[in-house]
Scaffold this active site. Sequence first.
Site, PDB file in Angstrom:
ATOM      1  N   ARG A  20      -2.752  47.333  22.141  1.00 54.80           N
ATOM      2  CA  ARG A  20      -3.753  47.191  21.085  1.00 54.80           C
ATOM      3  C   ARG A  20      -5.061  46.799  21.753  1.00 54.80           C
ATOM      4  O   ARG A  20      -5.050  46.072  22.754  1.00 54.80           O
ATOM      5  CB  ARG A  20      -3.352  46.099  20.087  1.00 54.80           C
ATOM      6  CG  ARG A  20      -2.288  46.509  19.103  1.00 54.80           C
ATOM      7  CD  ARG A  20      -2.812  47.493  18.059  1.00 54.80           C
ATOM      8  NE  ARG A  20      -1.801  47.890  17.093  1.00 54.80           N
ATOM      9  CZ  ARG A  20      -1.017  48.975  17.193  1.00 54.80           C
ATOM     10  NH1 ARG A  20      -1.125  49.771  18.234  1.00 54.80           N
ATOM     11  NH2 ARG A  20      -0.139  49.252  16.253  1.00 54.80           N
ATOM     12  N   GLU A  35     -11.704  50.311  16.607  1.00 54.33           N
ATOM     13  CA  GLU A  35     -11.433  51.751  16.435  1.00 54.33           C
ATOM     14  C   GLU A  35     -11.936  52.251  15.091  1.00 54.33           C
ATOM     15  O   GLU A  35     -11.822  51.527  14.109  1.00 54.33           O
ATOM     16  CB  GLU A  35      -9.922  51.990  16.558  1.00 54.33           C
ATOM     17  CG  GLU A  35      -9.412  51.674  17.948  1.00 54.33           C
ATOM     18  CD  GLU A  35      -7.899  51.772  18.055  1.00 54.33           C
ATOM     19  OE1 GLU A  35      -7.256  52.300  17.121  1.00 54.33           O
ATOM     20  OE2 GLU A  35      -7.372  51.326  19.068  1.00 54.33           O
ATOM     21  N   HIS A  59      -6.448  56.707  20.548  1.00 50.51           N
ATOM     22  CA  HIS A  59      -5.227  56.078  20.000  1.00 50.51           C
ATOM     23  C   HIS A  59      -4.211  57.151  19.593  1.00 50.51           C
ATOM     24  O   HIS A  59      -3.874  57.277  18.418  1.00 50.51           O
ATOM     25  CB  HIS A  59      -5.571  55.182  18.795  1.00 50.51           C
ATOM     26  CG  HIS A  59      -4.463  54.211  18.466  1.00 50.51           C
ATOM     27  ND1 HIS A  59      -4.693  53.000  17.893  1.00 50.51           N
ATOM     28  CD2 HIS A  59      -3.112  54.287  18.646  1.00 50.51           C
ATOM     29  CE1 HIS A  59      -3.546  52.361  17.710  1.00 50.51           C
ATOM     30  NE2 HIS A  59      -2.564  53.137  18.165  1.00 50.51           N
TER      31      HIS A  59
HETATM   32  P1  NDP Z   1       8.804  45.299  21.120  1.00 49.73           P
HETATM   33  O1  NDP Z   1       8.719  44.265  20.066  1.00 49.73           O
HETATM   34  O2  NDP Z   1      10.095  46.010  21.337  1.00 49.73           O
HETATM   35  O3  NDP Z   1       8.357  44.676  22.535  1.00 49.73           O
HETATM   36  C1  NDP Z   1       7.310  43.788  22.672  1.00 49.73           C
HETATM   37  C2  NDP Z   1       7.362  43.165  24.067  1.00 49.73           C
HETATM   38  O4  NDP Z   1       6.215  42.326  24.225  1.00 49.73           O
HETATM   39  C3  NDP Z   1       8.567  42.290  24.302  1.00 49.73           C
HETATM   40  O5  NDP Z   1       9.052  42.516  25.604  1.00 49.73           O
HETATM   41  C4  NDP Z   1       8.042  40.868  24.171  1.00 49.73           C
HETATM   42  O6  NDP Z   1       8.817  40.011  24.996  1.00 49.73           O
HETATM   43  C5  NDP Z   1       6.616  41.033  24.676  1.00 49.73           C
HETATM   44  N1  NDP Z   1       5.674  40.064  24.107  1.00 49.73           N
HETATM   45  C6  NDP Z   1       5.423  39.813  22.803  1.00 49.73           C
HETATM   46  N2  NDP Z   1       4.514  38.842  22.673  1.00 49.73           N
HETATM   47  C7  NDP Z   1       4.177  38.470  23.929  1.00 49.73           C
HETATM   48  C8  NDP Z   1       3.283  37.495  24.446  1.00 49.73           C
HETATM   49  N3  NDP Z   1       2.558  36.695  23.654  1.00 49.73           N
HETATM   50  N4  NDP Z   1       3.190  37.386  25.790  1.00 49.73           N
HETATM   51  C9  NDP Z   1       3.918  38.175  26.616  1.00 49.73           C
HETATM   52  N5  NDP Z   1       4.774  39.120  26.172  1.00 49.73           N
HETATM   53  C10 NDP Z   1       4.903  39.253  24.842  1.00 49.73           C
HETATM   54  O7  NDP Z   1       7.648  46.335  20.780  1.00 49.73           O
HETATM   55  P2  NDP Z   1       7.521  47.870  21.177  1.00 49.73           P
HETATM   56  O8  NDP Z   1       7.799  48.017  22.631  1.00 49.73           O
HETATM   57  O9  NDP Z   1       8.270  48.719  20.223  1.00 49.73           O
HETATM   58  O10 NDP Z   1       5.953  48.088  20.878  1.00 49.73           O
HETATM   59  C11 NDP Z   1       4.997  47.274  21.531  1.00 49.73           C
HETATM   60  C12 NDP Z   1       3.611  47.499  20.963  1.00 49.73           C
HETATM   61  O11 NDP Z   1       3.069  48.711  21.443  1.00 49.73           O
HETATM   62  C13 NDP Z   1       3.493  47.627  19.457  1.00 49.73           C
HETATM   63  O12 NDP Z   1       3.548  46.389  18.788  1.00 49.73           O
HETATM   64  C14 NDP Z   1       2.137  48.304  19.296  1.00 49.73           C
HETATM   65  O13 NDP Z   1       1.120  47.346  19.193  1.00 49.73           O
HETATM   66  C15 NDP Z   1       1.980  49.081  20.611  1.00 49.73           C
HETATM   67  N6  NDP Z   1       2.035  50.523  20.374  1.00 49.73           N
HETATM   68  C16 NDP Z   1       0.930  51.296  20.614  1.00 49.73           C
HETATM   69  C17 NDP Z   1       0.960  52.655  20.365  1.00 49.73           C
HETATM   70  C18 NDP Z   1      -0.232  53.530  20.628  1.00 49.73           C
HETATM   71  O14 NDP Z   1      -0.400  54.523  19.924  1.00 49.73           O
HETATM   72  N7  NDP Z   1      -1.050  53.246  21.624  1.00 49.73           N
HETATM   73  C19 NDP Z   1       2.148  53.318  19.817  1.00 49.73           C
HETATM   74  C20 NDP Z   1       3.261  52.415  19.636  1.00 49.73           C
HETATM   75  C21 NDP Z   1       3.196  51.081  19.897  1.00 49.73           C
HETATM   76  P3  NDP Z   1       8.954  38.434  24.688  1.00 49.73           P
HETATM   77  O15 NDP Z   1       9.272  38.311  23.230  1.00 49.73           O
HETATM   78  O16 NDP Z   1      10.031  37.946  25.597  1.00 49.73           O
HETATM   79  O17 NDP Z   1       7.627  37.847  25.028  1.00 49.73           O
END
Ligand code: NDP
Length: 313
Positions: A231, A260, A279
């Site tokens: 994001r 955006e 995006h």
């Molecule tokens: P998941 O929820 O499966 O994974 C999120 C990961 O981020 C986890 O490994 C989590 O680990 C980590 N995380 C969350 N918060 C923190 C933090 N504060 N510090 C460090 N690590 C953190 O999500 P997805 O993989 O399915 O998707 C991730 C994101 O990708 C979406 O939320 C979206 O914003 C973005 N996205 C963008 C797209 C685009 O078009 N560019 C398309 C699809 C998704 P832990 O909890 O251990 O910290």
Amino acid sequence: MSTKPDLLVISPWYDVAMEELDDHFTVHKLWEAKDKAAMLASLADSCVAIAGATACGADIMDALPRTKVIAHHGVGYDGVDVKAATERGIKVSNTPDVLSDEVADFALGLLLATCRKIPHADRYVRAGKWESEGNMAFTQRVHGRKVGILGLGRIGIEIARRCEGFKMDIAYHTRSQKDVPYTYYGDLPSMARDVDFLIAIVPGGASTRHMINREVLDALGPDGVLVNVARGSVVDEAALIEALRDGRLGAAGLDVFDQEPKVPQALKDMTETVVLQPHQASATHDTRLAMGRLVMENALAGLAGKPLITPVN
Ligand code: NDP
């Protein structure tokens, strides 16, 4: 009179998938309404489901008090006020998993495009510079380098698997360590210092806002490459522009931005070191159809009183 339940769509997604909604719902398209307040008022007693690809705040939930389910289009639901929905007894869903491979493919594509300057090289050929100036300057190797992945969830793990194919040394930073054969860093600046490439794929929202700040960019360094498919809010955009401008960061491939679809002119002006994308990481026909269908299935499950397929709250 239609017996189909009323569904409000706040913002559109793939039209082929949206048309399928008509089989089950009377669809009201808020973004097309000349008078949005009048549309909401006309649906106050009947609308039971909300869907959308961008934001959904408490104001819309309060305008439509019979809402049972908010089916969000996208895995990242930082635009949806989930707390407000939960307080009102509204179920919320998103569209995880069906887009993970697509976004991971795109992340590697953006890394390659940025390191190997593929868009810049395309412009070089079209401008006749190959003929007039000869071969383009050399670019950066991708295979066998060190990559740090910020976020190792559903998409991050797919990015890591693809990086294995590129024979990379893989590290990651998350809040909790995962059971994976990659190097864990509990501290993001330390990981940035040790890698060549940093790929961001964490959720948006307050907890990740500006995680990639000046300190992290400086740690990545003058030869470092940032790829952001997470994001826009995850990166301090002003700090990023300064780091690129001052040569403290090597290059960036960006699919997401703070405001955006507005992209800072400074980034647009950096044509050789920055690759910009609108995006579009999940935006293929197949994946957007799968996402759209998951929105519909979640809305139907919510209205039938069944557990949502991919619940958020
Ligand atoms: P998941 O929820 O499966 O994974 C999120 C990961 O981020 C986890 O490994 C989590 O680990 C980590 N995380 C969350 N918060 C923190 C933090 N504060 N510090 C460090 N690590 C953190 O999500 P997805 O993989 O399915 O998707 C991730 C994101 O990708 C979406 O939320 C979206 O914003 C973005 N996205 C963008 C797209 C685009 O078009 N560019 C398309 C699809 C998704 P832990 O909890 O251990 O910290």
